[in-house]
Design an enzyme around this catalytic site. Structure first.
Site, PDB file in Angstrom:
ATOM      1  N   ASP A 175       0.881  -1.163   0.000  1.00 28.52           N
ATOM      2  CA  ASP A 175       0.000   0.000   0.000  1.00 28.52           C
ATOM      3  C   ASP A 175       0.925   1.222   0.000  1.00 28.52           C
ATOM      4  O   ASP A 175       2.093   1.114   0.398  1.00 28.52           O
ATOM      5  CB  ASP A 175      -0.869  -0.022   1.256  1.00 28.52           C
ATOM      6  CG  ASP A 175      -1.697   1.234   1.400  1.00 28.52           C
ATOM      7  OD1 ASP A 175      -2.332   1.631   0.414  1.00 28.52           O
ATOM      8  OD2 ASP A 175      -1.693   1.807   2.502  1.00 28.52           O
ATOM      9  N   ASP A 213      -1.141  -0.740   6.168  1.00 31.57           N
ATOM     10  CA  ASP A 213      -1.154  -0.124   7.502  1.00 31.57           C
ATOM     11  C   ASP A 213      -2.085  -0.863   8.459  1.00 31.57           C
ATOM     12  O   ASP A 213      -2.160  -0.521   9.630  1.00 31.57           O
ATOM     13  CB  ASP A 213      -1.528   1.361   7.423  1.00 31.57           C
ATOM     14  CG  ASP A 213      -2.888   1.588   6.792  1.00 31.57           C
ATOM     15  OD1 ASP A 213      -3.678   0.632   6.733  1.00 31.57           O
ATOM     16  OD2 ASP A 213      -3.157   2.714   6.354  1.00 31.57           O
ATOM     17  N   ASP A 269      -6.751  -1.845   5.117  1.00 24.48           N
ATOM     18  CA  ASP A 269      -6.276  -2.855   4.171  1.00 24.48           C
ATOM     19  C   ASP A 269      -6.562  -4.273   4.640  1.00 24.48           C
ATOM     20  O   ASP A 269      -5.974  -5.225   4.136  1.00 24.48           O
ATOM     21  CB  ASP A 269      -4.763  -2.696   3.944  1.00 24.48           C
ATOM     22  CG  ASP A 269      -4.438  -1.428   3.181  1.00 24.48           C
ATOM     23  OD1 ASP A 269      -5.134  -1.145   2.199  1.00 24.48           O
ATOM     24  OD2 ASP A 269      -3.494  -0.731   3.572  1.00 24.48           O
TER      25      ASP A 269
END
Length: 630
Positions: free
Chosen positions: A323, A517, A521
């Site tokens: 990410d 994180d 996610d």
């Protein structure tokens, strides 16, 4: 050493001394000699006999105690009293060594993860401090954390400032400065000032409890190698027992049928030697110890692995997907470019924009005020108007200031330069005159580029970034970090679809790891072969969704985690090949009558000690951590 270990050591020393003394005596009648040698044998071997009998009673006889009992009692039956005692004594030496090694490993991990608080300080009705059990502290209670004490429960500082030592959680020695209003988590050590903290969670839900529970239960999820050895031992042990039985009786029967001496004693001796050699202690003990050491060594570096199965999966990772926001970048906006126009100076441009944005709590506005770096006099600003989708206008020192996007400038009839840089552009106009623009971007973390290089060096085949940001921003970050691939403008569902595509494209026996994180996610973390939550200090969502949790924001720890996993798996395979190889050779020699009981002792106890010593290497990760820093 524990009391139990000391007792075992004394029994071994007494048995060794007695066997040594008996060896110096002149030849004695057989019944007397048998009775005398039974004393040291029972001193050191009674526990083994008891466990073997218990296994037979429970209809689960095939274990190492059964093998040792049959081999040593058989040796006594053949009149080999010294060798029978030697087998049981050296077996107990190996068991003691293994017990001490495991104990040392557990102590090391306990010391590294010594974060469980013993008490919490609460003021009673008389205003005096009272130490209470953290489990009894309710949410919303104000607790006091004095210098040198460990923060017992997650909370928010309501009074005081200090520096916190987070080494036990993150593996980093640099203290973290905190002040009133900051959130702090349990497990950190207060180094300087007195802190008053209002608890936001119960102790059972706090970070320290979740971490301890995670580490303590990590052994429940076994790796494929551990499961293989468990299944292997279930088949292997009965097989060698029946093999030894066949070796003891079939050759003599065949010899008798051929008209030759049966030599029962010789073949029974070979069978007993075969049994001692075949004991699977080296594998059964060293493999779990290797994974245990790897998980413990990782936790010392602020890397929490939820089980040995995930450590094994991490070692086989070939694709790492990231990410962007909060993982590769700071996750907070910062002014990275100040471009004044006309007669305006950079200082004037920033001041005008900061004052105009002074009433807004938007992250863009906060980054501009942070760039200004001074206290804002609210009296200088009046008539603030926020224009949705455009920006803001305000009266600053009696002058009209407009700050916003290109649409706001077009609405004011102003021409603005074309900007090709990646990031958010805030244009500023003062009294209808274009003053310039500020470039605002999510800053890449200092170690992100080095982390990508370290992963490439570690053998990761492909690095990919998934982000919901616009194409120009994603392209700039990808180029800056040297990523192989990026995909921009993705919604959470799109990320899962992209992960599915990458999984379909991966090579056989290659794993895909996703690094996020841990808050937004969770679906992707769960779908990946290995989910890694980064910067998850205090994040419940991260600890729940991920397989591996990095307790700070350093992306370089991903490569460190992979290094620990690969070295642990390497140690496991070394022990498997070494133990099985030595045992195979010695079993063959034993069956052919070329190996004595002393060879069997080495093949059992010696191999176990070497394998355990090798397994304990997994606990020490300082060299890998130093390589990461270099």
């Amino acid at each position: 050493m524990t009391k139990k270990q000391k007792k075992a050591l004394y029994q071994i020393l007494i048995a060794l001394a007695m066997v040594g003394v008996l060896g110096l005596l002149p030849e004695l009648p057989m019944p007397v000699e048998l009775a005398l040698y039974c004393i040291p044998y029972l001193v050191v071997g009674w526990d083994v006999l008891r466990k073997a009998l218990k296994g037979i009673k429970n209809r689960q006889p095939f274990d190492e105690c059964f093998l040792m009992a049959v081999a040593t009692v058989g040796a006594f039956a053949l009149g080999d009293y010294v060798e029978g005692c030697a087998v049981i004594i050296f077996y107990q030496i190996g068991e003691l060594f293994q017990s001490v090694a495991v104990g040392k490993s557990r102590q090391s991990i306990s010391a590294l993860m010594d974060i469980r608080p013993d008490y919490a300080n609460v003021e009673n009705e008389e205003g005096k401090l009272e130490q209470v059990d953290p489990d009894d502290v309710e949410v919303g209670t104000v607790i006091l954390v004095q210098p040198g004490e460990r923060v017992p429960i997650d909370g928010v500082i309501v009074e005081g400032a200090s520096a916190l030592n987070t080494a036990a959680l993150t593996g980093e020695s640099l203290p973290r400065d905190v002040k009133t209003g900051d959130e702090i988590i349990s497990g950190c050590v207060n180094m300087t000032g007195l802190l008053k903290v209002r608890t936001t969670k119960e102790f059972g839900e706090s970070t320290v409890s979740k971490i301890l529970d995670l580490v303590e239960n990590s052994s429940m999820k076994k790796a494929r190698a551990e499961n293989f050895i468990t299944r292997f031992a279930r088949v292997y042990t009965p097989a060698v027992c029946y093999g030894a039985l066949a070796l003891a009786f079939l050759p003599p029967v065949v010899l008798l049928m051929l008209g030759q001496p049966a030599q029962f004693g010789e073949w029974v001796y070979r069978a007993l030697t075969f049994l001692v050699i075949s004991c699977p202690c080296a594998l059964v003990i060293s493999l779990p110890l290797s994974f245990f050491g790897g998980i413990g060594g990782a936790s010392a570096c602020g890397i929490l692995v939820k089980g040995s199965t995930y450590l094994e999966e991490l070692a086989r990772t070939g694709i790492v997907v990231f990410d962007k926001t909060g993982t590769l970048t700071q996750g907070s906006f910062k002014v990275v470019g100040v471009h004044p126009a006309g007669d305006f100076s950079p200082e004037q441009l920033v001041e005008a924009a900061a004052l105009a944005e002074s009433w807004s709590k938007h992250p863009i506005s906060l980054s501009i005020k942070a760039e200004y770096g001074r206290d804002i006099d609210a009296a200088r600003v009046t008539g603030v108007q926020e224009l949705g989708g455009h920006g803001v206008t305000a009266q600053v020192d009696g002058k009209t200031v407009a700050a916003g996007n290109i649409r706001l400038m077009e609405k004011l009839g102003l021409q603005v330069p074309e900007v090709s840089e990646a990031g958010t552009i805030v244009h500023v106009a003062v009294e209808g005159v274009y003053a310039g623009y500020l470039l605002i971007a999510d800053v890449v973390k200092p170690h992100s580029a080095a982390a990508i290089r370290a992963l490439k060096k570690a053998g990761v085949r492909k690095t990919v970034m998934l982000t919901g940001d616009a194409e120009p921003v994603a392209k700039a970050v990808s180029a800056q970090l040297g990523l192989d691939e990026y995909h921009a403008g993705l919604l959470p569902g799109d990320k899962v679809d992209r992960i599915e595509t990458l999984i379909a494209e991966k090579k056989p026996k290659e794993n895909l790891a996703f690094v996020g994180d841990g808050i937004n996610d969770a679906p992707v973390l769960s779908r990946a072969d290995v989910g890694i939550a980064m910067g998850a200090l205090g994040s419940d969502a991260a600890i729940e969704a991920a397989d591996v949790v990095l307790m700070d924001d350093d992306p370089a720890k991903i490569a460190l985690a992979m290094g620990i996993a690969r070295r642990t798996l390497g140690i496991v395979y070394q022990n498997i090949v070494f133990a099985l190889g030595v045992k195979a050779v010695c079993l063959l020699l034993g069956a052919l009558g070329l190996a004595s009981m002393w060879t069997a002792i080495f093949a059992d106890v010696g191999v176990m000690i070497i394998a355990v010593l090798n397994a304990t290497r997994a606990l020490y990760t300082r060299d890998l951590a130093k390589q990461r820093q270099d």
